[in-house]
Every structure is written in C-alpha cells, then in structure tokens.
Design a protein around this motif. Structure first.
Motif, PDB file in Angstrom:
ATOM      1  N   ALA A   1       1.860  -3.814  11.584  1.00  0.00           N
ATOM      2  CA  ALA A   1       1.004  -4.289  10.295  1.00  0.00           C
ATOM      3  C   ALA A   1       1.081  -3.125   9.239  1.00  0.00           C
ATOM      4  O   ALA A   1       0.939  -3.443   8.147  1.00  0.00           O
ATOM      5  CB  ALA A   1      -0.432  -4.746  10.803  1.00  0.00           C
ATOM      6  N   ALA A   2       0.717  -1.816   9.845  1.00  0.00           N
ATOM      7  CA  ALA A   2       0.705  -0.744   9.015  1.00  0.00           C
ATOM      8  C   ALA A   2       2.109  -0.513   8.109  1.00  0.00           C
ATOM      9  O   ALA A   2       2.099  -0.392   6.764  1.00  0.00           O
ATOM     10  CB  ALA A   2       0.444   0.538   9.586  1.00  0.00           C
ATOM     11  N   VAL A   3       3.158  -0.684   8.896  1.00  0.00           N
ATOM     12  CA  VAL A   3       4.373  -0.579   8.280  1.00  0.00           C
ATOM     13  C   VAL A   3       4.908  -1.703   7.389  1.00  0.00           C
ATOM     14  O   VAL A   3       5.259  -1.315   6.206  1.00  0.00           O
ATOM     15  CB  VAL A   3       5.615  -0.228   9.105  1.00  0.00           C
ATOM     16  CG1 VAL A   3       6.757  -0.061   8.408  1.00  0.00           C
ATOM     17  CG2 VAL A   3       5.055   1.172  10.026  1.00  0.00           C
TER      18      VAL A   3
ATOM     19  N   SER B   1       0.835  -1.188  -0.042  1.00  0.00           N
ATOM     20  CA  SER B   1      -0.010   0.094  -0.049  1.00  0.00           C
ATOM     21  C   SER B   1       0.988   1.108   0.031  1.00  0.00           C
ATOM     22  O   SER B   1       1.632   1.520   1.126  1.00  0.00           O
ATOM     23  CB  SER B   1      -0.814   0.107   1.030  1.00  0.00           C
ATOM     24  OG  SER B   1      -1.875  -1.153   1.167  1.00  0.00           O
ATOM     25  N   PRO B   2       1.001   1.916  -1.019  1.00  0.00           N
ATOM     26  CA  PRO B   2       1.935   3.180  -1.024  1.00  0.00           C
ATOM     27  C   PRO B   2       1.680   4.298  -0.423  1.00  0.00           C
ATOM     28  O   PRO B   2       1.958   5.477  -0.832  1.00  0.00           O
ATOM     29  CB  PRO B   2       2.080   3.239  -2.705  1.00  0.00           C
ATOM     30  CG  PRO B   2       0.822   2.798  -3.403  1.00  0.00           C
ATOM     31  CD  PRO B   2       0.262   1.889  -2.286  1.00  0.00           C
ATOM     32  N   ASN B   3       0.331   4.260   0.108  1.00  0.00           N
ATOM     33  CA  ASN B   3      -0.195   5.532   0.840  1.00  0.00           C
ATOM     34  C   ASN B   3      -0.181   5.100   2.270  1.00  0.00           C
ATOM     35  O   ASN B   3      -1.112   4.200   2.812  1.00  0.00           O
ATOM     36  CB  ASN B   3      -1.856   5.888   0.426  1.00  0.00           C
ATOM     37  CG  ASN B   3      -2.276   6.622   1.017  1.00  0.00           C
ATOM     38  OD1 ASN B   3      -2.666   7.034   2.044  1.00  0.00           O
ATOM     39  ND2 ASN B   3      -2.603   7.787   0.320  1.00  0.00           N
ATOM     40  N   LEU B   4       0.842   5.970   3.204  1.00  0.00           N
ATOM     41  CA  LEU B   4       1.046   5.529   4.335  1.00  0.00           C
ATOM     42  C   LEU B   4      -0.564   5.778   5.465  1.00  0.00           C
ATOM     43  O   LEU B   4      -0.671   5.121   6.137  1.00  0.00           O
ATOM     44  CB  LEU B   4       2.117   6.423   5.018  1.00  0.00           C
ATOM     45  CG  LEU B   4       2.340   6.312   6.652  1.00  0.00           C
ATOM     46  CD1 LEU B   4       2.489   4.847   6.849  1.00  0.00           C
ATOM     47  CD2 LEU B   4       3.511   7.160   6.792  1.00  0.00           C
ATOM     48  N   TRP B   5      -1.136   6.918   5.007  1.00  0.00           N
ATOM     49  CA  TRP B   5      -2.303   6.999   5.619  1.00  0.00           C
ATOM     50  C   TRP B   5      -3.391   5.771   5.410  1.00  0.00           C
ATOM     51  O   TRP B   5      -3.669   5.353   6.578  1.00  0.00           O
ATOM     52  CB  TRP B   5      -2.954   8.183   5.468  1.00  0.00           C
ATOM     53  CG  TRP B   5      -4.497   8.280   5.550  1.00  0.00           C
ATOM     54  CD1 TRP B   5      -5.731   8.137   4.600  1.00  0.00           C
ATOM     55  CD2 TRP B   5      -5.277   8.244   6.886  1.00  0.00           C
ATOM     56  NE1 TRP B   5      -6.871   8.128   5.247  1.00  0.00           N
ATOM     57  CE2 TRP B   5      -6.625   8.148   6.660  1.00  0.00           C
ATOM     58  CE3 TRP B   5      -4.823   8.272   8.223  1.00  0.00           C
ATOM     59  CZ2 TRP B   5      -7.369   8.289   7.529  1.00  0.00           C
ATOM     60  CZ3 TRP B   5      -5.842   8.204   9.175  1.00  0.00           C
ATOM     61  CH2 TRP B   5      -7.224   8.361   8.780  1.00  0.00           C
ATOM     62  N   GLU B   6      -3.471   5.413   4.425  1.00  0.00           N
ATOM     63  CA  GLU B   6      -4.395   4.208   4.101  1.00  0.00           C
ATOM     64  C   GLU B   6      -4.055   3.025   4.836  1.00  0.00           C
ATOM     65  O   GLU B   6      -4.688   2.008   5.569  1.00  0.00           O
ATOM     66  CB  GLU B   6      -4.544   3.921   2.838  1.00  0.00           C
ATOM     67  CG  GLU B   6      -5.714   2.676   2.427  1.00  0.00           C
ATOM     68  CD  GLU B   6      -5.848   2.439   0.758  1.00  0.00           C
ATOM     69  OE1 GLU B   6      -6.469   1.609   0.751  1.00  0.00           O
ATOM     70  OE2 GLU B   6      -5.282   3.493   0.055  1.00  0.00           O
ATOM     71  N   ALA B   7      -2.643   2.935   4.616  1.00  0.00           N
ATOM     72  CA  ALA B   7      -1.977   1.439   5.362  1.00  0.00           C
ATOM     73  C   ALA B   7      -2.442   1.546   7.086  1.00  0.00           C
ATOM     74  O   ALA B   7      -2.739   0.486   7.640  1.00  0.00           O
ATOM     75  CB  ALA B   7      -0.634   1.488   5.245  1.00  0.00           C
ATOM     76  N   LEU B   8      -2.247   2.653   7.592  1.00  0.00           N
ATOM     77  CA  LEU B   8      -2.424   2.940   9.090  1.00  0.00           C
ATOM     78  C   LEU B   8      -3.692   2.743   9.333  1.00  0.00           C
ATOM     79  O   LEU B   8      -4.194   1.912  10.414  1.00  0.00           O
ATOM     80  CB  LEU B   8      -1.734   4.398   9.429  1.00  0.00           C
ATOM     81  CG  LEU B   8      -2.100   4.752  10.844  1.00  0.00           C
ATOM     82  CD1 LEU B   8      -1.398   3.533  11.793  1.00  0.00           C
ATOM     83  CD2 LEU B   8      -1.215   6.275  11.029  1.00  0.00           C
ATOM     84  N   ALA B   9      -4.580   3.572   8.672  1.00  0.00           N
ATOM     85  CA  ALA B   9      -6.130   3.522   8.888  1.00  0.00           C
ATOM     86  C   ALA B   9      -6.591   2.056   8.658  1.00  0.00           C
ATOM     87  O   ALA B   9      -7.379   1.452   9.296  1.00  0.00           O
ATOM     88  CB  ALA B   9      -6.812   4.310   7.939  1.00  0.00           C
TER      89      ALA B   9
END
Length: 267
Positions: A198-200, A86-94
């Motif tokens: 998990a997000a990172v 997922s190249p969008n950190l916000w989306e990965a975190l959410a």
C-alpha cells in the motif's frame, strides 16, 4: 492535462470551502497546497523549489481484456481519474501503518488528528487550516502519552520502528525500484506485505503493487458488479482478479478503488 475526476482517497484530503484541499510534502522538503473544486485544479507552492506535481491520469484500456467484462462496464462510468501520488516516502509508509487493520474512516480520523497535533500548520485564505504530516524526526520525539492522547497508542511501536528505519535507510530506499522497495520495507518491524504494498503504491502510483485482493478491492468490485460471482476469500479473489484484469492489473485496481472513493464520498 484533462481528466474527469481527481481521486481523493488519501486521508490528507479534507473539505475546504466548497472543494477539497491537501498539503503535499515532497521528499525534497517542498510543500504544496493542492485544491480541487469540481474539475478546477489549483496548486500553490508554500515553500521549497518549484517542481512538477506528481499527478498521473488513469483510464481504462480502449480494448478490454477478454475476461474483463465483469468489471469493465461499471468502471467505464468512472471515466478518467487523476491521482496525486504521495511524493514523500516517509509519509506514504506512515499512512499505510495508520491504515493497518482499521476501517478507512477511522484511519482518516486518526491521521488527521495526528497531523493536527504534531504537524506544521498551513492557514488557507478561506480560514481553513491544513496540517502536514509530522516528519520521522518529529515522530521520534513524541512520548508514549503523545501517542495515547492522539488515539495512536497501538500504532506507536510500528511508527517508531518505521521512523528509525527511514532515517537510516530512506535515502537509499528512494533509489530502489518499486517492486524491490516493497520487499525492503518488509524488513522493518511492524511492516508486512499489505503495508509495504500500500505504501509503495501510494508513493509510486504503481497500483500493480497494491495488495489487490484486500477487503477494499473485494468490496468495491462486488459493488460495481453484484451479479458476478466474486470469490469472498482473499487468495481465491486474488487469482480471480489477476485473470479478470489481465495486463491491466494496475489500472483496474486503481479505478476500482477510485470507484469506491466516489461511492463512499470520501472527504
């Protein structure tokens, strides 16, 4: 780039015609549609500048770790696995926040409903609609009722905290090394070690950072080799998993999750 299968663990993947499709939003704001049908892999740029897609292929090491026998043979049947990070950190975190505590199927349902209600719609030619994940700015405009009506009332506070923190620090977060970023994300209220790891891992494709002793890895390791004595508790399994995987912790972890995705038939 050749591979045997494309991993579709992320809840953004959904059925589209006879295959699967995903709207992929980059940190730059560019939006791609990615489709997979068997081994056919197609991409369409919807908006933004043309860039290389963040696709990586994972394969077992040619010479297994001496203690990897309990898992190596089973995972060899999976073959080489491609995964879009997922190249969008916000989306990965959410996404990691949505996945907290609940089962993968329920998290997928909540994620898609949230996108359907509050994300941008992208109509495909086969009459399938895809929806992007709502931006951090959009999330902060949502009312309590918006969260409740989308089944996300218990995710309201951590998502709001994460959105506020991302808008303040996201530009600097993306320049941190993945291990440092895992620690930094845990300074946000509602983000613990599992969510940060998990997000990172999702954002960087560095699966050594994934919380590899979690229920998913334990479940699918046991499924892949039910004859091996796998520890049932998280701390002991974690130590065992490190011994089994040796220098290839990231690869074995990712391929075990890919094995689980194939077995579960995630769509």
């Amino acid at each position: 780039m050749s591979f045997d299968s494309l991993m579709t663990d992320h809840p953004a993947w959904q059925a589209a015609g006879s295959g699967r499709a995903r709207a992929l939003t980059l940190d730059t704001g560019a939006v791609w549609i990615v489709k997979v049908r068997g081994q056919q892999f197609t991409t369409t740029l919807i908006r933004g500048e043309q860039t290389a897609l963040p696709l990586e292929v994972f394969s077992l090491p040619p010479v297994p770790h001496p203690q990897a026998d309990p898992i190596h043979t089973s995972l060899a049947k999976v073959g080489s696995v491609a995964r879009l990070r997922s190249p969008n950190l916000w989306e990965a975190l959410a996404t990691a926040i949505i996945r907290q505590v609940i089962r993968a199927g329920q998290a997928r349902k909540l994620y898609r409903e949230f996108c359907l209600r509050f994300g941008d719609v992208i109509a495909l030619s086969d009459e399938t609609d895809l929806h992007t994940f709502p931006s951090a700015e959009r999330v902060l405009t949502l009312s309590d009722d918006d969260f409740t009506e989308s089944g996300m009332s218990f995710k309201r506070r951590p998502l709001r905290h994460a959105a506020t923190a991302f808008l303040s620090h996201g530009a600097s977060w993306v320049d941190l090394s993945p291990p440092v970023l895992v620690k930094e994300l845990q300074t946000v209220s509602g983000i613990g070690p599992w969510s940060a790891g998990a997000a990172v891992a999702d954002w960087s494709n560095d699966w050594a950072l994934y919380p590899y002793a979690d229920l998913a890895v334990r479940t699918w390791a046991r499924h892949a080799n039910p004859h091996h004595h796998w520890a049932s508790d998280e701390p002991t399994f974690g130590r065992q998993w490190r011994r089994v995987t040796g220098d290839h912790l990231a690869t074995y972890t990712l391929l075990t999750l890919a094995y689980g995705t194939q077995q579960a038939g995630a769509v």
